[in-house]
Structures are given as C-alpha cells and as structure tokens.
Design a protein around this motif. Structure first.
Motif, PDB file in Angstrom:
ATOM      1  N   ASP A 142       0.624  -0.875   0.031  1.00  0.00           N
ATOM      2  CA  ASP A 142      -0.411  -0.002   0.079  1.00  0.00           C
ATOM      3  C   ASP A 142       0.771   1.274   0.216  1.00  0.00           C
ATOM      4  OD1 ASP A 142      -2.606   1.672   0.245  1.00  0.00           O
ATOM      5  OD2 ASP A 142      -2.258   1.827   2.070  1.00  0.00           O
ATOM      6  N   PHE A 143       0.485   1.834  -1.255  1.00  0.00           N
ATOM      7  CA  PHE A 143       1.640   3.320  -1.757  1.00  0.00           C
ATOM      8  C   PHE A 143       1.192   4.268  -0.500  1.00  0.00           C
ATOM      9  CE2 PHE A 143       3.479   0.013  -4.791  1.00  0.00           C
ATOM     10  CZ  PHE A 143       4.598   0.322  -4.811  1.00  0.00           C
ATOM     11  N   HIS A 144       2.150   5.275   0.209  1.00  0.00           N
ATOM     12  CA  HIS A 144       1.829   6.742   1.068  1.00  0.00           C
ATOM     13  C   HIS A 144       2.686   7.293  -0.213  1.00  0.00           C
ATOM     14  CE1 HIS A 144      -2.453   4.865   2.699  1.00  0.00           C
ATOM     15  NE2 HIS A 144      -1.864   4.061   3.288  1.00  0.00           N
ATOM     16  N   SER A 145       2.412   8.409   0.742  1.00  0.00           N
ATOM     17  CA  SER A 145       3.650   9.581   0.242  1.00  0.00           C
ATOM     18  C   SER A 145       2.843  10.339   1.686  1.00  0.00           C
ATOM     19  CB  SER A 145       3.867   9.936  -0.675  1.00  0.00           C
ATOM     20  OG  SER A 145       2.941  10.790  -0.898  1.00  0.00           O
ATOM     21  N   GLY A 146       3.423  12.274   1.913  1.00  0.00           N
ATOM     22  CA  GLY A 146       3.173  13.012   2.280  1.00  0.00           C
ATOM     23  C   GLY A 146       1.591  14.026   2.205  1.00  0.00           C
ATOM     24  N   GLY A 147       1.129  13.715   0.503  1.00  0.00           N
ATOM     25  CA  GLY A 147       0.647  13.897   0.055  1.00  0.00           C
ATOM     26  C   GLY A 147       0.927  15.216   0.202  1.00  0.00           C
ATOM     27  N   LYS A 148      -0.142  16.715   0.299  1.00  0.00           N
ATOM     28  CA  LYS A 148      -0.188  18.004   0.244  1.00  0.00           C
ATOM     29  C   LYS A 148       0.289  18.911   1.687  1.00  0.00           C
ATOM     30  CE  LYS A 148      -3.985  19.021  -2.896  1.00  0.00           C
ATOM     31  NZ  LYS A 148      -5.109  19.046  -3.637  1.00  0.00           N
ATOM     32  N   THR A 149       0.657  18.078   2.561  1.00  0.00           N
ATOM     33  CA  THR A 149       1.416  18.468   3.808  1.00  0.00           C
ATOM     34  C   THR A 149       2.439  18.305   4.875  1.00  0.00           C
ATOM     35  OG1 THR A 149      -0.589  17.091   5.316  1.00  0.00           O
ATOM     36  CG2 THR A 149      -1.500  19.345   4.577  1.00  0.00           C
ATOM     37  N   LEU A 150       2.900  17.005   4.151  1.00  0.00           N
ATOM     38  CA  LEU A 150       3.969  16.781   4.481  1.00  0.00           C
ATOM     39  C   LEU A 150       4.889  16.053   3.115  1.00  0.00           C
ATOM     40  CD1 LEU A 150       2.823  13.932   7.199  1.00  0.00           C
ATOM     41  CD2 LEU A 150       3.961  16.178   7.548  1.00  0.00           C
ATOM     42  N   ASP A 151       6.196  16.130   3.499  1.00  0.00           N
ATOM     43  CA  ASP A 151       7.251  15.817   2.666  1.00  0.00           C
ATOM     44  C   ASP A 151       7.845  14.432   3.747  1.00  0.00           C
ATOM     45  OD1 ASP A 151       8.788  15.207   0.613  1.00  0.00           O
ATOM     46  OD2 ASP A 151       9.835  17.258   1.022  1.00  0.00           O
ATOM     47  N   PHE A 152       8.336  13.070   2.723  1.00  0.00           N
ATOM     48  CA  PHE A 152       9.340  12.368   3.644  1.00  0.00           C
ATOM     49  C   PHE A 152      10.672  11.935   2.996  1.00  0.00           C
ATOM     50  CE2 PHE A 152       4.981  11.615   5.811  1.00  0.00           C
ATOM     51  CZ  PHE A 152       5.038  11.146   6.277  1.00  0.00           C
ATOM     52  N   VAL A 153      11.541  11.572   4.216  1.00  0.00           N
ATOM     53  CA  VAL A 153      12.818  10.743   3.389  1.00  0.00           C
ATOM     54  C   VAL A 153      11.999   9.781   2.770  1.00  0.00           C
ATOM     55  CG1 VAL A 153      14.755  11.272   4.517  1.00  0.00           C
ATOM     56  CG2 VAL A 153      13.205   9.388   4.991  1.00  0.00           C
ATOM     57  N   PRO A 154      12.417   8.350   1.366  1.00  0.00           N
ATOM     58  CA  PRO A 154      11.417   7.201   0.999  1.00  0.00           C
ATOM     59  C   PRO A 154      11.757   6.694   1.619  1.00  0.00           C
ATOM     60  CG  PRO A 154      13.589   8.314  -0.171  1.00  0.00           C
ATOM     61  CD  PRO A 154      13.545   9.768   0.675  1.00  0.00           C
ATOM     62  N   PHE A 155      10.924   5.659   2.653  1.00  0.00           N
ATOM     63  CA  PHE A 155      11.270   4.857   3.153  1.00  0.00           C
ATOM     64  C   PHE A 155       9.452   3.933   2.634  1.00  0.00           C
ATOM     65  CE2 PHE A 155       8.968   8.289   6.507  1.00  0.00           C
ATOM     66  CZ  PHE A 155       8.096   6.614   6.869  1.00  0.00           C
ATOM     67  N   ALA A 156      10.087   2.301   3.865  1.00  0.00           N
ATOM     68  CA  ALA A 156       8.987   1.881   4.091  1.00  0.00           C
ATOM     69  C   ALA A 156       9.137   1.402   5.224  1.00  0.00           C
ATOM     70  CB  ALA A 156       9.509  -0.240   2.979  1.00  0.00           C
ATOM     71  N   ALA A 157       7.880   1.347   5.238  1.00  0.00           N
ATOM     72  CA  ALA A 157       7.079   0.604   6.518  1.00  0.00           C
ATOM     73  C   ALA A 157       6.512  -0.458   7.002  1.00  0.00           C
ATOM     74  CB  ALA A 157       6.648   1.553   7.414  1.00  0.00           C
ATOM     75  N   ALA A 158       7.224  -1.114   8.215  1.00  0.00           N
ATOM     76  CA  ALA A 158       6.548  -2.678   8.757  1.00  0.00           C
ATOM     77  C   ALA A 158       5.895  -2.059   9.927  1.00  0.00           C
ATOM     78  CB  ALA A 158       7.104  -3.514   8.221  1.00  0.00           C
ATOM     79  N   HIS A 159       5.265  -2.846  10.486  1.00  0.00           N
ATOM     80  CA  HIS A 159       4.586  -2.399  12.121  1.00  0.00           C
ATOM     81  C   HIS A 159       5.120  -3.500  12.652  1.00  0.00           C
ATOM     82  CE1 HIS A 159       0.900  -0.028  10.079  1.00  0.00           C
ATOM     83  NE2 HIS A 159       1.867   0.287  10.398  1.00  0.00           N
TER      84      HIS A 159
END
Ligand SMILES: [Zn+2]
Length: 330
Positions: A142-159
């Motif tokens: 499931d791809f996400h990024s920061g949208g209009k209000t956030l910016d991220f370093v490019p990462f994959a995540a697991a819980h």
C-alpha cells in the motif's frame, strides 16, 4: 451480512491479463443510475501467491499510482506465477479530486476499515477490500507519501505486531522493498487503518512513505518501481533477481518522535529531511504572520535521530505535525 454493492467488470480469477473497473453504483444529481468506476488490472498465471497492490489510499499521494499504472502495461502473465491485483487509486474519488480524503463523504480510506457495505462510498470500498479482495491476497503493498501537507525521506515501513511470525514476514517484505530508508514503527492509533485490516488477517503488508508535497519526483517514483518489482520477486510471483542497495534502518517506537506545532504562523524548517538531529535541537520555528518584531516560537526534538518527515506548506497551524524524527537502529 449485506452483500457489497461493488462488482468487478473483469474476472478476478482467470488466467491472462484483464483491465477493467471495480464498479460501485452511486446515484447522484448528475447521474441518476451512475457508478464510480475504480480502475483495476488483474494479471494471473496458474496457481501461486496473490499480491494486492494499491496506490492513492490518500488521493494526493502519487508514487503508487504512477508505478502501478506502469506495471499494468509492462507486467506480462508469462512473467509471473500466481496473481497480481492492481488498484492504482484505492480512494478513487479522492484521487480524481487531488485530495487526501473523498470529496463525496470526506472519508479517509486509512481510517475507514473494516468499512460497511451499506455505508458511504469510502466505507463501501473499504468493505469490498475487507471482505472480497484481502481474503484473496497473501501479500499487500500500500503506497503512501506525504500528500500536500507533509514531505518524507523515501521509506518502506512495517509495523511492530503482537503476532511475531507475521511481524517477521512483514519485516522481510519491507527489506525486500529496499527503499533508501526502512522504518519499523509501533502504530499508536491503528483503529480503522487498512494496514491493521491486512495484518489482523495474518497477511503480509508493506507500506511506504516515499515523498510528499502533493506531487512526486523521478527519484521517489524510481524507489516505488524498484520496490514493487523486488516485493513481487520476494513473494515468489515474479521471476528474476532482486536489486538490493544499502538502506538506513530506523525505528519509530513512540509519540516522542513527533513534534507538533502549538501555534499558527510562518513555518521555518531548521533541519532538512535526512539530516541528523540531537535531543533538544531546534527543528522548526514558527513566526507570527500578522506583525513584526516578535521572536519566533522554537520547536525542539525530544529524541536524537534523523529527520524523516516535515510539514510541507509555508504556513503552519496549531496541531499540525511540524517534524518527525526516526531513531537510528544498529
Ligand atoms: Zn497516505
């Protein structure tokens, strides 16, 4: 239980490649017997694992839609064993409006699970994934990024999960995705998330945050494309060798990683994405917008680590997330 009103216009379990839609009836002012047509591609070759690939869970996040659109025109049935289900725009009404949430019902797809078959359009899509598509899947990206209000370093995540066997499988899939950064995180408020729905079903999930600002870059899209290919190989669906490059491992164990603004004002980042910060460092300042001669409010890091996310727009409001710091692992 009430059946879900959504129906696919293509078979979900036939060999070959099929392009079509998830058709959701939606009666409205401009179309009495109209439908919402959510683009869908299913590629299948014989028996094997199923990957469920989604972008635009939030409608203003673009690496996923771009990488998945490309996959629908490049991936051939003969290249795979098993099945790939591709939905480039999970919250399609939000995606078409370039908004995080649906303009129809204000639904946030990642807070709508398990959904309702008789609910709003967002809840109906969630219910269809919960009861129809997810049970077919072995692994989900499931791809996400920061949208209009956030910016991220490019990462994959697991819980971090209670089910340690599934946690290990999710971490392995995150490693296979091999983004420049890999983040393990404890979700503090996981109710209603798609991630939780996937994990509670014992399925493997890789999530991402690949950039932000309401657009995408060539670099962030390349991360998405490489990660997709690697995960499909890792899952035993696609033939080939994974491309593995160095990744920076980070941990987000609790709420101390977040810095929230308590003021409205003009946002001054004091650290850029990917830079190291120490506990107590000023990561952002907020200036008044309506007068001069007033010192800015300083916001400090509560932990030592690396700046992985920042507020994106030039103005900030009280309650907005100003910065997120990931802790270095190992
Ligand atoms: Zn998102």
């Amino acid at each position: 239980m009430t059946p879900n009103p959504i129906s696919p216009t293509i078979p979900l379990d036939s060999d070959g490649i099929h392009h079509g839609f998830l058709r959701m009836p939606y009666s409205r002012d401009d179309s009495a017997w109209g439908s919402i047509m959510i683009p869908l591609t299913v590629i299948k070759n014989g028996d094997g694992p199923t990957a469920l690939l989604t972008g635009a869970n939030h409608g203003d996040e673009y690496e996923g839609p771009v990488a998945l659109q490309e996959l629908t025109v490049t991936l051939k049935p003969e290249d795979i064993t098993g099945r790939v289900i591709i939905v480039p725009a999970f919250n399609y009404p939000a995606y078409r409006a370039a908004l995080r949430t649906s303009p129809i019902d204000k639904g946030n797809m990642n807070r709508a699970f398990p959904g309702r078959p008789d609910g709003t359009p967002t809840e109906k899509i969630a219910d269809y994934f919960q009861r129809v598509l997810l049970p077919m899947a072995d692994i989900a990206v499931d791809f996400h990024s920061g949208g209009k209000t956030l910016d991220f370093v490019p990462f994959a995540a697991a819980h971090i999960l209670e089910d340690k066997a599934n946690e290990a499988a999710c971490f392995a899939a995150m490693a296979a995705f091999n983004a420049p950064y890999s983040v393990q995180l404890l979700e503090i408020d996981n109710v209603g998330m798609y991630d939780t729905a996937v994990e509670d079903m014992g399925k493997v999930l890789v999530s991402t945050e690949l950039g932000g600002g309401g657009s995408a870059t060539a670099k962030s899209i390349a991360v998405a494309k490489k990660g997709l290919r690697n995960v499909l190989i890792h899952a035993g669906i696609l033939k080939g060798e994974m491309q593995i490059d160095p990744t920076v491992r980070l941990d987000m164990p609790d709420g101390d990683c977040f810095v929230f603004s308590e003021d409205d004002g003009l946002y001054e980042p004091m650290v850029d994405l990917g830079e190291q910060v120490s506990q107590g460092d000023v990561v952002a300042r907020v200036w008044p917008v309506d007068r001069t001669g007033i010192a800015p409010i300083e916001y400090r890091a509560k932990v030592t680590g690396l700046l992985i996310s920042r507020h994106f727009p030039g103005l900030i409001k009280a309650g907005d997330c100003a910065a997120v710091i990931g802790l270095n692992v190992g």
